[in-house]
Design an enzyme around this catalytic site. Structure first.
Site, PDB file in Angstrom:
ATOM      1  N   GLU A  64      -5.990  -4.119  64.643  1.00 44.58           N
ATOM      2  CA  GLU A  64      -5.415  -3.216  63.660  1.00 44.58           C
ATOM      3  C   GLU A  64      -6.300  -1.986  63.466  1.00 44.58           C
ATOM      4  O   GLU A  64      -5.813  -0.866  63.315  1.00 44.58           O
ATOM      5  CB  GLU A  64      -5.214  -3.933  62.322  1.00 44.58           C
ATOM      6  CG  GLU A  64      -4.122  -4.977  62.321  1.00 44.58           C
ATOM      7  CD  GLU A  64      -4.621  -6.332  62.823  1.00 44.58           C
ATOM      8  OE1 GLU A  64      -5.767  -6.414  63.313  1.00 44.58           O
ATOM      9  OE2 GLU A  64      -3.854  -7.312  62.732  1.00 44.58           O
ATOM     10  N   PRO A 266     -12.294 -15.657  75.479  1.00 41.81           N
ATOM     11  CA  PRO A 266     -11.754 -16.313  74.278  1.00 41.81           C
ATOM     12  C   PRO A 266     -11.592 -15.324  73.130  1.00 41.81           C
ATOM     13  O   PRO A 266     -12.390 -14.391  72.984  1.00 41.81           O
ATOM     14  CB  PRO A 266     -12.803 -17.383  73.958  1.00 41.81           C
ATOM     15  CG  PRO A 266     -14.066 -16.869  74.567  1.00 41.81           C
ATOM     16  CD  PRO A 266     -13.654 -16.107  75.793  1.00 41.81           C
ATOM     17  N   GLU A 309     -15.610  -5.621  74.670  1.00 41.38           N
ATOM     18  CA  GLU A 309     -15.722  -5.299  76.096  1.00 41.38           C
ATOM     19  C   GLU A 309     -14.464  -5.657  76.881  1.00 41.38           C
ATOM     20  O   GLU A 309     -14.524  -5.885  78.084  1.00 41.38           O
ATOM     21  CB  GLU A 309     -16.944  -5.993  76.709  1.00 41.38           C
ATOM     22  CG  GLU A 309     -18.267  -5.444  76.192  1.00 41.38           C
ATOM     23  CD  GLU A 309     -19.450  -5.887  77.036  1.00 41.38           C
ATOM     24  OE1 GLU A 309     -20.232  -5.013  77.440  1.00 41.38           O
ATOM     25  OE2 GLU A 309     -19.577  -7.105  77.292  1.00 41.38           O
ATOM     26  N   ASN A 334      -1.707  -8.920  71.635  1.00 44.28           N
ATOM     27  CA  ASN A 334      -1.222  -7.623  72.093  1.00 44.28           C
ATOM     28  C   ASN A 334      -1.227  -7.513  73.627  1.00 44.28           C
ATOM     29  O   ASN A 334      -2.289  -7.593  74.242  1.00 44.28           O
ATOM     30  CB  ASN A 334      -2.118  -6.536  71.482  1.00 44.28           C
ATOM     31  CG  ASN A 334      -1.693  -5.143  71.874  1.00 44.28           C
ATOM     32  OD1 ASN A 334      -0.592  -4.929  72.352  1.00 44.28           O
ATOM     33  ND2 ASN A 334      -2.585  -4.194  71.681  1.00 44.28           N
ATOM     34  N   GLU A 337      -2.771  -3.550  75.934  1.00 42.54           N
ATOM     35  CA  GLU A 337      -4.033  -3.181  76.577  1.00 42.54           C
ATOM     36  C   GLU A 337      -4.045  -3.524  78.067  1.00 42.54           C
ATOM     37  O   GLU A 337      -4.379  -2.663  78.894  1.00 42.54           O
ATOM     38  CB  GLU A 337      -5.209  -3.838  75.853  1.00 42.54           C
ATOM     39  CG  GLU A 337      -5.500  -3.216  74.498  1.00 42.54           C
ATOM     40  CD  GLU A 337      -6.725  -3.820  73.840  1.00 42.54           C
ATOM     41  OE1 GLU A 337      -7.200  -4.871  74.313  1.00 42.54           O
ATOM     42  OE2 GLU A 337      -7.214  -3.254  72.848  1.00 42.54           O
TER      43      GLU A 337
END
Length: 435
Positions: A64, A266, A309, A334, A337
Site C-alpha cells: 500500500e 516468503p 529486494e 499483487n 510487479e
C-alpha cells in the site's frame, strides 16, 4: 443499535488500553513491533509538526505504501506536508529507504481513544487519506468529530469483509457514511462501498499499475546473474505457509529434467530459519540472500529472505508463481510487479483480493491459474522448456499492464476539491516554513 455497538467498541478500547503495553511486548518479541518507537503506537509523537497544511496518509503495509508514493510526491509538489503512517516494521524500513525525509513517518496509533486523540491533537491533519481497505472505527469517528475530511483511495473490499459488514449494516452505514470520498479499484468494489453507505464513490482502477517497477542494484543483479549462469530459473514469491513446501515439491520433481534453480521469497522473511531447515531436511542445498551466500552450480534453492529486494528476485527469472493463493493461504498477492518485470505469472485460485487484476491478466494470456502443486509443476516445466509460450505470456502480461495504467491521474482528479484549497494555503505562506 449501531450507535450502541460503536459505543461498546469505544468503551472496550478504553478498558483494554492499560493492557496494550503487554500486547505490544508480545508482538515486539516476535519482531512485529519496533521497541525504539513504542510511544508512537500510543499516539506520542517523535517529531514536531511543521507549519502549514498537512495531509495524513495511512498505508498499512509495504504494498500500500509503494502504491501511493506518486500520490505523496504530488502532495509535496504542491507544498503540502505529508504525514505517512504504517503498521509494520517492514513498511517502516522500506519507507526510510525509499522516501527518506520526503515524508514524515510515524507508526499508526492504536485505534483507541487515548492514543488516537493524542495523535490528532499533535498533528492536526487538514485531511486524512487511507489506502485500500483500512477501516478503524474510533479513528473514523474522531476525525469526523473534528471535521477532518476522510478519503479512501485505491479502495478494495474482499468478499469476506463485504459479507461481514453487510451482516452489520447499521454499523457500516455509520462508519462508511462519514467518508468524504471513496475512489475504488473496480466497479465491483465501488458498488460494494455504496451498498455499505459510502458516498460519493467512484472507480479509478488500481494505482499500483502506475507505480514504477521495483528497482534493484545493477551490480548486485549482474553478480547473481553471473552465479546463476545458464541454468533455468523460476520463482515462488510472497509465499505463505504450505506454499514453500509446494515449491520444494515442484523443484524436486523437475530438478533432474531442467537443471533449475528455484527462487523462494516468503512473504514474511522472519520465517526463513524454519524454511531453510525444512529445505535442508529434504536434502536440498540452500543459498540465503540475507547471508550473501553464493549461488553455486549445486544450489537448489535461492531463499530470498530480505526486505525490499523483490526487484532483484524477479529479474533473475521469467516465471513467477505469486503466493497466498494456494494450499491453506488465500486472498492472493499483487501480480502486477512480476508482470511489470517481464515474468509469466502463475497463481493459485484463491485471489479474491486481487480479482480484477488477475481476471485481466488471465483474459489477455499473461497469467495462468493453477489448481494444485502438481499442476504448478507441469506449468513451470512447460514454460521453462517452451521459449515461445513463455515469451508469449510475458509479452501479453506487459501489454496488459500498460493498458491498465491511468488510475493515478483519475485519482488525483478526484482529490482536487480537497487538495486545491490546501495548495493555495501552502503557497500563501512564507516558503521558509514549508518542509
Amino acid at each position: 443499535m449501531a450507535s450502541i455497538a460503536l459505543a461498546a467498541y469505544r468503551l472496550a478500547g478504553i478498558a483494554a488500553y492499560p493492557f496494550s503495553g503487554l500486547l505490544f511486548a508480545v508482538r515486539a518479541a516476535k519482531g512485529k513491533e519496533d521497541r525504539a518507537r513504542k510511544p508512537e503506537r500510543f499516539g506520542y509523537p517523535s517529531l514536531e509538526r511543521p507549519d502549514g497544511p498537512l495531509v495524513w496518509v495511512h498505508a498499512a503495509s509495504v504494498g500500500e505504501t509503494l502504491a501511493v508514493v506518486p500520490l505523496m510526491r504530488e502532495l509535496k509538489r504542491r507544498d503540502i506536508h505529508v504525514l505517512l503512517t504504517s503498521g509494520t516494521v517492514t513498511s517502516a524500513e522500506v519507507i526510510n529507504r525509499r522516501l527518506g525525509d520526503e515524508v514524515i513517518h510515524q507508526y499508526v496509533p492504536l485505534d483507541v481513544e487515548p492514543a488516537i486523540g493524542r495523535f490528532l491533537n499533535h498533528w492536526k491533519p487538514d485531511a486524512a487519506i487511507s489506502v485500500e481497505s483500512e477501516i478503524w472505527p474510533t479513528t473514523i469517528l474522531e476525525l469526523s468529530r473534528r471535521h477532518v475530511p476522510q478519503i479512501l483511495v485505491n479502495a478494495r473490499i474482499s468478499d469476506r469483509s463485504y459479507k461481514r459488514w453487510m451482516n452489520n449494516h447499521g454499523v457500516a452505514e455509520q462508519l462508511f457514511g462519514k467518508l468524504g470520498l471513496v475512489i475504488a479499484q473496480s466497479d465491483l468494489d465501488a458498488e460494494r462501498y455504496r451498498d455499505l453507505g459510502a458516498w460519493p464513490v467512484s472507480a479509478a482502477g488500481n494505482i499500483k499499475v502506475d507505480t514504477d517497477a521495483p528497482a534493484c542494484d545493477p551490480q548486485l543483479l549482474a553478480r547473481y546473474r553471473g552465479q546463476v549462469g545458464k541454468r533455468r530459473t523460476w520463482a515462488a514469491i510472497s509465499t505463505f505457509e504450505g506454499e514453500e513446501q509446494a515449491a520444494v515439491m515442484v523443484h524436486r520433481a523437475l530438478k533432474a529434467k531442467n537443471d533449475q534453480l528455484t527462487i523462494i521469497v516468503p512473504r514474511h522473511p522472519e520465517r526463513a530459519d524454519e524454511l531453510a531447515a525444512m529445505m535442508v531436511s529434504k536434502g536440498l542445498k540452500v543459498a540465503r540472500r540475507s547471508r550473501d551466500d553464493v549461488i553455486g552450480a549445486d544450489t537448489d534453492i535461492f531463499l530470498g529472505d530480505t526486505i525490499g529486494e523483490m526487484g532483484l528476485y524477479l529479474r533473475l527469472t521469467e516465471i513467477a508463481f505469486v503466493g497466498r493463493s494456494l494450499m491453506t493461504a488465500e486472498g492472493g498477492q499483487n501480480p502486477l510487479e512480476p508482470a511489470m518485470l517481464g515474468c509469466a505469472v502463475l497463481s493459485g485460485p484463491k485471489v479474491n483480493n486481487f480479482r480484477e487484476s488477475y481476471q485481466k491478466l488471465v483474459r489477455c494470456g499473461g497469467a495462468k491459474i493453477i489448481r494444485d502443486a502438481e499442476m504448478l509443476a507441469k506449468a513451470v516445466h512447460f514454460l521453462s522448456t517452451n521459449d515461445l509460450a513463455r515469451h508469449k505470456m510475458i509479452d501479453a502480461s506487459s501489454e496488459c499492464v500498460q493498458n491498465m495504467r491511468g488510475a493515478l491521474a483519475t485519482t488525483m482528479k478526484g482529490l482536487e476539491p480537497y487538495l486545491n484549497p490546501l495548495t493555495v494555503k501552502a503557497r500563501l505562506e512564507p516558503r521558509s516554513q514549508v518542509r
